[in-house]
Design a protein around this motif. Structure first.
Motif, PDB file in Angstrom:
ATOM      1  N   HIS A 150       0.861  -1.176   0.000  1.00 56.57           N
ATOM      2  CA  HIS A 150       0.000   0.000   0.000  1.00 56.57           C
ATOM      3  C   HIS A 150       0.896   1.223   0.000  1.00 56.57           C
ATOM      4  CE1 HIS A 150      -3.431  -2.506   0.948  1.00 56.57           C
ATOM      5  NE2 HIS A 150      -2.888  -2.906   2.087  1.00 56.57           N
ATOM      6  N   CYS A 151       0.397   2.329  -0.542  1.00 59.82           N
ATOM      7  CA  CYS A 151       1.155   3.563  -0.414  1.00 59.82           C
ATOM      8  C   CYS A 151       0.197   4.728  -0.281  1.00 59.82           C
ATOM      9  CB  CYS A 151       2.095   3.768  -1.595  1.00 59.82           C
ATOM     10  SG  CYS A 151       1.286   4.138  -3.145  1.00 59.82           S
ATOM     11  N   ALA A 152       0.718   5.796   0.280  1.00 56.78           N
ATOM     12  CA  ALA A 152      -0.076   7.001   0.483  1.00 56.78           C
ATOM     13  C   ALA A 152      -0.289   7.716  -0.850  1.00 56.78           C
ATOM     14  CB  ALA A 152       0.626   7.921   1.471  1.00 56.78           C
ATOM     15  N   ASP A 153      -1.392   8.419  -0.940  1.00 55.60           N
ATOM     16  CA  ASP A 153      -1.679   9.167  -2.164  1.00 55.60           C
ATOM     17  C   ASP A 153      -0.582  10.189  -2.457  1.00 55.60           C
ATOM     18  OD1 ASP A 153      -5.301   9.314  -1.697  1.00 55.60           O
ATOM     19  OD2 ASP A 153      -3.999   7.776  -2.567  1.00 55.60           O
ATOM     20  N   SER A 154       0.054  10.712  -1.403  1.00 51.24           N
ATOM     21  CA  SER A 154       1.063  11.753  -1.569  1.00 51.24           C
ATOM     22  C   SER A 154       2.305  11.266  -2.320  1.00 51.24           C
ATOM     23  CB  SER A 154       1.471  12.316  -0.205  1.00 51.24           C
ATOM     24  OG  SER A 154       1.959  11.277   0.620  1.00 51.24           O
ATOM     25  N   VAL A 155       2.536   9.953  -2.334  1.00 49.74           N
ATOM     26  CA  VAL A 155       3.705   9.414  -3.020  1.00 49.74           C
ATOM     27  C   VAL A 155       3.320   8.402  -4.087  1.00 49.74           C
ATOM     28  CG1 VAL A 155       5.239   9.807  -1.062  1.00 49.74           C
ATOM     29  CG2 VAL A 155       4.058   7.611  -1.289  1.00 49.74           C
ATOM     30  N   LYS A 156       2.034   8.280  -4.333  1.00 56.18           N
ATOM     31  CA  LYS A 156       1.584   7.314  -5.325  1.00 56.18           C
ATOM     32  C   LYS A 156       2.244   7.594  -6.666  1.00 56.18           C
ATOM     33  CE  LYS A 156      -2.694   5.295  -7.087  1.00 56.18           C
ATOM     34  NZ  LYS A 156      -4.169   5.397  -7.126  1.00 56.18           N
ATOM     35  N   ASP A 157       2.670   6.563  -7.341  1.00 52.26           N
ATOM     36  CA  ASP A 157       3.342   6.636  -8.645  1.00 52.26           C
ATOM     37  C   ASP A 157       4.745   7.208  -8.558  1.00 52.26           C
ATOM     38  OD1 ASP A 157       0.218   7.617 -10.179  1.00 52.26           O
ATOM     39  OD2 ASP A 157       1.051   5.610  -9.871  1.00 52.26           O
ATOM     40  N   ARG A 158       5.185   7.568  -7.354  1.00 59.80           N
ATOM     41  CA  ARG A 158       6.558   8.071  -7.190  1.00 59.80           C
ATOM     42  C   ARG A 158       7.369   7.218  -6.232  1.00 59.80           C
ATOM     43  NH1 ARG A 158       7.537  12.730  -4.844  1.00 59.80           N
ATOM     44  NH2 ARG A 158       5.646  12.823  -3.580  1.00 59.80           N
ATOM     45  N   SER A 159       6.758   6.181  -5.676  1.00 58.87           N
ATOM     46  CA  SER A 159       7.461   5.388  -4.678  1.00 58.87           C
ATOM     47  C   SER A 159       7.269   3.903  -4.928  1.00 58.87           C
ATOM     48  CB  SER A 159       6.963   5.733  -3.282  1.00 58.87           C
ATOM     49  OG  SER A 159       5.627   5.292  -3.105  1.00 58.87           O
ATOM     50  N   THR A 160       8.255   3.137  -4.511  1.00 54.82           N
ATOM     51  CA  THR A 160       8.180   1.686  -4.571  1.00 54.82           C
ATOM     52  C   THR A 160       8.764   1.125  -3.292  1.00 54.82           C
ATOM     53  OG1 THR A 160       8.512   1.729  -6.977  1.00 54.82           O
ATOM     54  CG2 THR A 160       8.826  -0.390  -5.851  1.00 54.82           C
ATOM     55  N   ILE A 161       7.966   0.324  -2.602  1.00 52.44           N
ATOM     56  CA  ILE A 161       8.466  -0.369  -1.428  1.00 52.44           C
ATOM     57  C   ILE A 161       8.772  -1.803  -1.822  1.00 52.44           C
ATOM     58  CG2 ILE A 161       6.126  -0.924  -0.608  1.00 52.44           C
ATOM     59  CD1 ILE A 161       7.223  -0.680   2.274  1.00 52.44           C
ATOM     60  N   SER A 162       9.873  -2.314  -1.293  1.00 55.97           N
ATOM     61  CA  SER A 162      10.260  -3.697  -1.579  1.00 55.97           C
ATOM     62  C   SER A 162      11.006  -4.240  -0.376  1.00 55.97           C
ATOM     63  CB  SER A 162      11.124  -3.778  -2.843  1.00 55.97           C
ATOM     64  OG  SER A 162      12.311  -3.031  -2.687  1.00 55.97           O
ATOM     65  N   ARG A 163      11.182  -5.552  -0.358  1.00 61.63           N
ATOM     66  CA  ARG A 163      11.903  -6.160   0.755  1.00 61.63           C
ATOM     67  C   ARG A 163      12.673  -7.365   0.270  1.00 61.63           C
ATOM     68  NH1 ARG A 163       7.702  -7.573   5.247  1.00 61.63           N
ATOM     69  NH2 ARG A 163       9.458  -8.691   6.194  1.00 61.63           N
ATOM     70  N   ASP A 164      13.769  -7.617   0.945  1.00 67.02           N
ATOM     71  CA  ASP A 164      14.585  -8.800   0.696  1.00 67.02           C
ATOM     72  C   ASP A 164      14.647  -9.548   2.017  1.00 67.02           C
ATOM     73  OD1 ASP A 164      16.629 -10.673   0.362  1.00 67.02           O
ATOM     74  OD2 ASP A 164      17.777  -9.389  -0.960  1.00 67.02           O
ATOM     75  N   ASN A 165      13.804 -10.557   2.166  1.00 70.02           N
ATOM     76  CA  ASN A 165      13.732 -11.266   3.441  1.00 70.02           C
ATOM     77  C   ASN A 165      15.035 -11.988   3.767  1.00 70.02           C
ATOM     78  OD1 ASN A 165      11.184 -10.351   4.031  1.00 70.02           O
ATOM     79  ND2 ASN A 165      10.139 -12.234   3.402  1.00 70.02           N
ATOM     80  N   ALA A 166      15.739 -12.433   2.743  1.00 70.95           N
ATOM     81  CA  ALA A 166      17.008 -13.114   2.992  1.00 70.95           C
ATOM     82  C   ALA A 166      18.033 -12.159   3.608  1.00 70.95           C
ATOM     83  CB  ALA A 166      17.552 -13.700   1.694  1.00 70.95           C
ATOM     84  N   LYS A 167      17.963 -10.892   3.200  1.00 76.49           N
ATOM     85  CA  LYS A 167      18.903  -9.889   3.724  1.00 76.49           C
ATOM     86  C   LYS A 167      18.295  -9.070   4.855  1.00 76.49           C
ATOM     87  CE  LYS A 167      21.513  -9.401  -0.573  1.00 76.49           C
ATOM     88  NZ  LYS A 167      21.993  -8.491  -1.632  1.00 76.49           N
ATOM     89  N   ARG A 168      17.038  -9.402   5.226  1.00 73.40           N
ATOM     90  CA  ARG A 168      16.379  -8.717   6.338  1.00 73.40           C
ATOM     91  C   ARG A 168      16.369  -7.211   6.127  1.00 73.40           C
ATOM     92  NH1 ARG A 168      15.858 -11.944  10.781  1.00 73.40           N
ATOM     93  NH2 ARG A 168      15.904 -10.130  12.157  1.00 73.40           N
ATOM     94  N   THR A 169      16.064  -6.805   4.938  1.00 69.86           N
ATOM     95  CA  THR A 169      16.107  -5.398   4.593  1.00 69.86           C
ATOM     96  C   THR A 169      14.873  -5.000   3.792  1.00 69.86           C
ATOM     97  OG1 THR A 169      18.524  -5.476   4.523  1.00 69.86           O
ATOM     98  CG2 THR A 169      17.481  -3.584   3.476  1.00 69.86           C
ATOM     99  N   VAL A 170      14.377  -3.802   4.086  1.00 65.14           N
ATOM    100  CA  VAL A 170      13.276  -3.218   3.341  1.00 65.14           C
ATOM    101  C   VAL A 170      13.789  -1.955   2.665  1.00 65.14           C
ATOM    102  CG1 VAL A 170      10.992  -2.170   3.505  1.00 65.14           C
ATOM    103  CG2 VAL A 170      11.577  -4.109   4.934  1.00 65.14           C
ATOM    104  N   PHE A 171      13.242  -1.681   1.488  1.00 61.56           N
ATOM    105  CA  PHE A 171      13.684  -0.532   0.713  1.00 61.56           C
ATOM    106  C   PHE A 171      12.491   0.371   0.386  1.00 61.56           C
ATOM    107  CE2 PHE A 171      17.766  -2.426   0.063  1.00 61.56           C
ATOM    108  CZ  PHE A 171      17.532  -3.789  -0.055  1.00 61.56           C
ATOM    109  N   LEU A 172      12.780   1.632   0.241  1.00 64.17           N
ATOM    110  CA  LEU A 172      11.788   2.574  -0.267  1.00 64.17           C
ATOM    111  C   LEU A 172      12.472   3.415  -1.338  1.00 64.17           C
ATOM    112  CD1 LEU A 172       8.891   3.740  -0.054  1.00 64.17           C
ATOM    113  CD2 LEU A 172       9.860   5.470   1.486  1.00 64.17           C
ATOM    114  N   GLN A 173      12.061   3.196  -2.571  1.00 63.88           N
ATOM    115  CA  GLN A 173      12.580   3.981  -3.682  1.00 63.88           C
ATOM    116  C   GLN A 173      11.658   5.177  -3.887  1.00 63.88           C
ATOM    117  OE1 GLN A 173      15.371   3.224  -5.817  1.00 63.88           O
ATOM    118  NE2 GLN A 173      15.017   5.257  -6.679  1.00 63.88           N
ATOM    119  N   LEU A 174      12.220   6.360  -3.869  1.00 59.55           N
ATOM    120  CA  LEU A 174      11.449   7.587  -4.058  1.00 59.55           C
ATOM    121  C   LEU A 174      11.943   8.284  -5.319  1.00 59.55           C
ATOM    122  CD1 LEU A 174      11.581   8.884  -0.394  1.00 59.55           C
ATOM    123  CD2 LEU A 174       9.585   7.924  -1.527  1.00 59.55           C
ATOM    124  N   GLU A 175      11.008   8.596  -6.205  1.00 63.69           N
ATOM    125  CA  GLU A 175      11.327   9.239  -7.477  1.00 63.69           C
ATOM    126  C   GLU A 175      10.675  10.618  -7.542  1.00 63.69           C
ATOM    127  OE1 GLU A 175      13.287   7.702  -9.594  1.00 63.69           O
ATOM    128  OE2 GLU A 175      13.153   5.585  -9.044  1.00 63.69           O
TER     129      GLU A 175
END
Length: 126
Positions: free
Chosen positions: A59-84
């Motif tokens: 899910h993402c907020a309307d304020s960042v919709k189409d400009r953000s991508t959340i992802s995760r790598d469970n093997a590396k125990r890391t979450v990412f947020l790409q902001l464009e």
């Protein structure tokens, strides 16, 4: 000891991009949903994006919709947020948070989360 450590923030010009990371330790990472929140000076903390523990729902907020991508790598125990296409109004401290159980529709609620990081500053100049 549970830790969520954010990184990747910085100073960027409007229109630029950043990729934030959140490294987790001390709990069973792939059993927790993860969210990104942000808090601008003088404003309430707000939810930005959320990702489920293991089935890829986001899910993402309307304020960042189409400009953000959340992802995760469970093997590396890391979450990412790409902001464009960053805007000055995206300036805030960005926090990641983890929730083991979360009710439907409650991803925006701060009280839903068990653990929080200390944040990383994102500053967008015009």
């Amino acid at each position: 000891e549970v830790q969520l450590v954010e990184s990747g923030g910085g100073l960027v010009q409007a229109g630029g991009s950043l990729k934030l990371s959140c490294a987790a330790s001390g709990f069973i990472f792939n059993e927790y949903a993860i969210a990104w929140f942000r808090q601008a000076p003088g404003k309430e903390r707000e939810a930005v994006a959320w990702m489920s523990s293991d089935d890829g729902i986001t899910h993402c907020a309307d304020s960042v919709k189409d400009r953000s991508t959340i992802s995760r790598d469970n093997a590396k125990r890391t979450v990412f947020l790409q902001l464009e296409n960053l805007r000055p109004e995206d300036t805030a401290v960005y926090y990641c948070a983890a929730a083991e159980f979360i009710q439907n529709g409650a991803w925006r609620t701060q009280g839903s989360y068990d653990y929080w990081g200390r944040g990383t500053q994102v500053t967008v100049t015009s």
